[in-house]
Design an enzyme around this catalytic site. Sequence first.
Site, PDB file in Angstrom:
ATOM      1  N   CYS A 140      -0.243  -1.347 -17.719  1.00  0.00           N
ATOM      2  CA  CYS A 140       0.794  -0.943 -16.756  1.00  0.00           C
ATOM      3  C   CYS A 140       2.035  -1.814 -16.868  1.00  0.00           C
ATOM      4  O   CYS A 140       3.142  -1.360 -16.585  1.00  0.00           O
ATOM      5  CB  CYS A 140       0.258  -1.017 -15.328  1.00  0.00           C
ATOM      6  SG  CYS A 140      -0.912   0.279 -14.879  1.00  0.00           S
ATOM      7  N   GLY A 199       0.798  -1.216   0.000  1.00  0.00           N
ATOM      8  CA  GLY A 199       0.000   0.000   0.000  1.00  0.00           C
ATOM      9  C   GLY A 199       0.830   1.265   0.000  1.00  0.00           C
ATOM     10  O   GLY A 199       0.562   2.198   0.763  1.00  0.00           O
ATOM     11  N   LEU A 200       1.836   1.335  -0.882  1.00  0.00           N
ATOM     12  CA  LEU A 200       2.803   2.434  -0.848  1.00  0.00           C
ATOM     13  C   LEU A 200       2.438   3.632  -1.720  1.00  0.00           C
ATOM     14  O   LEU A 200       3.161   4.629  -1.697  1.00  0.00           O
ATOM     15  CB  LEU A 200       4.180   1.911  -1.286  1.00  0.00           C
ATOM     16  CG  LEU A 200       4.802   0.820  -0.415  1.00  0.00           C
ATOM     17  CD1 LEU A 200       6.098   0.323  -1.043  1.00  0.00           C
ATOM     18  CD2 LEU A 200       5.064   1.331   0.988  1.00  0.00           C
ATOM     19  N   SER A 201       1.340   3.567  -2.499  1.00  0.00           N
ATOM     20  CA  SER A 201       1.063   4.607  -3.494  1.00  0.00           C
ATOM     21  C   SER A 201      -0.231   5.356  -3.193  1.00  0.00           C
ATOM     22  O   SER A 201      -1.318   4.884  -3.557  1.00  0.00           O
ATOM     23  CB  SER A 201       0.978   3.992  -4.895  1.00  0.00           C
ATOM     24  OG  SER A 201       2.219   3.474  -5.280  1.00  0.00           O
ATOM     25  N   PRO A 202      -0.151   6.519  -2.542  1.00  0.00           N
ATOM     26  CA  PRO A 202      -1.360   7.326  -2.320  1.00  0.00           C
ATOM     27  C   PRO A 202      -2.009   7.699  -3.644  1.00  0.00           C
ATOM     28  O   PRO A 202      -1.338   8.087  -4.597  1.00  0.00           O
ATOM     29  CB  PRO A 202      -0.820   8.573  -1.602  1.00  0.00           C
ATOM     30  CG  PRO A 202       0.475   8.152  -0.992  1.00  0.00           C
ATOM     31  CD  PRO A 202       1.045   7.135  -1.937  1.00  0.00           C
ATOM     32  N   GLU A 253       6.442  10.416 -14.825  1.00  0.00           N
ATOM     33  CA  GLU A 253       5.927   9.068 -14.612  1.00  0.00           C
ATOM     34  C   GLU A 253       5.989   8.201 -15.869  1.00  0.00           C
ATOM     35  O   GLU A 253       5.410   7.120 -15.914  1.00  0.00           O
ATOM     36  CB  GLU A 253       4.491   9.139 -14.087  1.00  0.00           C
ATOM     37  CG  GLU A 253       4.355   9.853 -12.755  1.00  0.00           C
ATOM     38  CD  GLU A 253       4.756   8.992 -11.562  1.00  0.00           C
ATOM     39  OE1 GLU A 253       4.377   7.817 -11.519  1.00  0.00           O
ATOM     40  OE2 GLU A 253       5.434   9.514 -10.659  1.00  0.00           O
ATOM     41  N   HIS A 271      -2.536   7.784 -13.088  1.00  0.00           N
ATOM     42  CA  HIS A 271      -1.886   7.952 -14.400  1.00  0.00           C
ATOM     43  C   HIS A 271      -2.977   8.058 -15.452  1.00  0.00           C
ATOM     44  O   HIS A 271      -4.062   7.480 -15.307  1.00  0.00           O
ATOM     45  CB  HIS A 271      -0.976   6.763 -14.746  1.00  0.00           C
ATOM     46  CG  HIS A 271       0.210   6.629 -13.855  1.00  0.00           C
ATOM     47  ND1 HIS A 271       0.580   5.434 -13.275  1.00  0.00           N
ATOM     48  CD2 HIS A 271       1.112   7.541 -13.434  1.00  0.00           C
ATOM     49  CE1 HIS A 271       1.670   5.622 -12.537  1.00  0.00           C
ATOM     50  NE2 HIS A 271       2.008   6.883 -12.617  1.00  0.00           N
ATOM     51  N   ASN A 274      -2.690  -4.529  -6.983  1.00  0.00           N
ATOM     52  CA  ASN A 274      -1.820  -3.409  -6.636  1.00  0.00           C
ATOM     53  C   ASN A 274      -2.072  -2.200  -7.542  1.00  0.00           C
ATOM     54  O   ASN A 274      -1.324  -1.227  -7.518  1.00  0.00           O
ATOM     55  CB  ASN A 274      -0.344  -3.823  -6.746  1.00  0.00           C
ATOM     56  CG  ASN A 274       0.337  -3.859  -5.392  1.00  0.00           C
ATOM     57  OD1 ASN A 274      -0.118  -3.245  -4.429  1.00  0.00           O
ATOM     58  ND2 ASN A 274       1.446  -4.579  -5.303  1.00  0.00           N
ATOM     59  N   ASN A 318      -3.561   5.549  -5.557  1.00  0.00           N
ATOM     60  CA  ASN A 318      -3.800   4.284  -6.238  1.00  0.00           C
ATOM     61  C   ASN A 318      -4.754   3.495  -5.349  1.00  0.00           C
ATOM     62  O   ASN A 318      -4.352   2.907  -4.343  1.00  0.00           O
ATOM     63  CB  ASN A 318      -2.480   3.541  -6.448  1.00  0.00           C
ATOM     64  CG  ASN A 318      -2.650   2.229  -7.202  1.00  0.00           C
ATOM     65  OD1 ASN A 318      -3.689   1.596  -7.127  1.00  0.00           O
ATOM     66  ND2 ASN A 318      -1.612   1.839  -7.921  1.00  0.00           N
ATOM     67  N   ARG A 360       0.944  13.456 -10.588  1.00  0.00           N
ATOM     68  CA  ARG A 360       2.297  12.910 -10.617  1.00  0.00           C
ATOM     69  C   ARG A 360       3.160  13.394 -11.777  1.00  0.00           C
ATOM     70  O   ARG A 360       4.378  13.257 -11.719  1.00  0.00           O
ATOM     71  CB  ARG A 360       2.227  11.384 -10.638  1.00  0.00           C
ATOM     72  CG  ARG A 360       1.545  10.799  -9.404  1.00  0.00           C
ATOM     73  CD  ARG A 360       1.645   9.289  -9.403  1.00  0.00           C
ATOM     74  NE  ARG A 360       0.929   8.695  -8.291  1.00  0.00           N
ATOM     75  CZ  ARG A 360       0.923   7.398  -8.023  1.00  0.00           C
ATOM     76  NH1 ARG A 360       1.595   6.567  -8.810  1.00  0.00           N
ATOM     77  NH2 ARG A 360       0.250   6.921  -7.005  1.00  0.00           N
ATOM     78  N   ALA A 382      -6.554   0.730  -5.609  1.00  0.00           N
ATOM     79  CA  ALA A 382      -6.386  -0.712  -5.441  1.00  0.00           C
ATOM     80  C   ALA A 382      -5.213  -1.024  -4.528  1.00  0.00           C
ATOM     81  O   ALA A 382      -5.288  -1.921  -3.677  1.00  0.00           O
ATOM     82  CB  ALA A 382      -6.185  -1.381  -6.798  1.00  0.00           C
TER      83      ALA A 382
END
Length: 444
Positions: A366, A21-24, A175, A246, A360, A26, A212, A28
Site C-alpha cells: 500500500c 476509522g474513515l474507510s468503510p 483507486e 482493494h 490503518n 477497511n 471502489r 483494520a
Amino acid sequence: MTTAVEANADGLIGPTHSYAGLSPGNLASSLNGGQGSNPRAAVLQGLEKMKRLADLGLPQFVLPPHERPDIPFLRSLGFSGSDARVLEQAWKEAPTFAAAACSASPMWAANAATVTPSADSADGRVHFTPANLHTNLHRSLEHAQTKRALEALFPDPARFAVHDALHPVAHLADEGAANHVRLCAGHGEPGVNLLVWGRDAFAHWDGPWPARQTRQASEAITRRHGAHGVVLAQQSRAAIAGGTFHNDVVCVGALETLFHHELAFEDTAGTHAAVRAAATGFDPIFVEVSSADLPLADAISSYLFNSMLVSLPGESRLTLICPTETRDNPRAHAVAQGLVASNGPIGRVEYVDVRQSMRNGGGPACLRLRVVLTEAEIDAVHGPMRMNDDLFGVLTGWATRHYRDRLAPADLADPALLTETREALDSLTAILDFGDAFYAFQRT
C-alpha cells in the site's frame, strides 16, 4: 531489448497520521478507529522500508506528504477567518469534514495513480493518471496534490505524461495501482496489464461494502494511456464482502508470476486464460493459495498478498517482502515458508515492520507506487527525491524533529499541530528541492 527496472515511489507518512476509522470496508481502519497513533514511529518505519529497498539494489523514490489539515477544503465549506479559526470552527460544526481534512491517507501511494510504462504505451512515454479516489471523502481530496507530486518527480514531458484524474463521479471511481498488476518477461519488454474492477458503473451493487473501482474507470485509463496488453478482470464479490477493499489485499505480481488468493477474482479460470492469451514472449506463472490453506480472514489480517514481490539484482527467483504480521500469523507464515521451500518462482521472504500503517489497513504494498523505468527515464527523474544514505539520514533527522510521538484523534483539532505540520512541510520542500510554492499554504 530495452533495459528497465521496477522502481518504487513510497508515500512519506505525514505528521497527522492518526486512526480516525474513515474507510468503510477497511477492517483494520474500522477496528482501530479512535485509538492513539505515533506519527514519528510511522514515518520512521516508512523510511526504514524505503532504505531497505534501496539497499537491496532497487531504485527508490520519496513522494511527499500532502498538506494537512486541508484548510482550503474547509474554507470551501464556508468556514472563514484565520486558518486556526477555520480549523476550530470545522471541528465544532462539521467534525466529519474536519477529520477528512486532517487525514494522512496520501501515505498509501499504491492509490496515487495508475501507471503505464513506456514499453506498453502508444507514444513510448510513461503515463500516470492520479486516482480520483471518489469513494471516500478524505481520499477524494488527494488527486490535485498527487498530480503536483508526480510532476515534481517526473518533470520531463518528453518522457513522462502526468494526466489529470478522471472526472470525480461514481461512474468513474478509480483507486489507482492497488488494482493493477503488470506481468512480463522482463521489465523493459511489452507486458500484460491486469486491471481489476469491482463493479460495473451501470449495474446495481448490493454488497455490504463499497466496490471502489469501476470497470469504466479502468477502461478510460487504458484508452488515455494508449496501453497495450490490457486484461480487465472482475474482483471477487466474496472478497469485497470479506473486507478486500482493494485487489492488492489478495493479489500481487512481478515479472511472469501472479501470486494470489483463490478468492481474488470472480472468474479465476477466465482471468488466467485471458492473461495467457495476452502474454507475449513468456508463459505466465500462477501461484494460487487456497482458502483451505489460508482463509480469507487470515489473508486480510496477515496481509500476505499486500507484500512487495520484487526481482532483486543477481537473483533468479523473486523475493516477497511481507509485513511482520505475516510472520506472526501461523497460517500465513506457513504459506510463505512453503513458497520458499518449493521450486517455484518465489525464493525468499523478508519481513518489514510497518505496524503503524498496518493498523490503518495499509501494508508494504500500500505504501508504494510501482513505476517501470528505463535507464534514460531514471536519469530524467528529479534526483533529490531518490532514496540513498544521505537522504535517509536527512529525512530521519527531519522527522525526529518535527513529528509527535503520540497523537489522539482529538489532537487533530489542536491549532499548534497545524503550525507544526506547516513547519515540517516547509522544511521538507527545501530538502527535496521543490522551491517555495509546492504547498497551498506556501502560495498564500
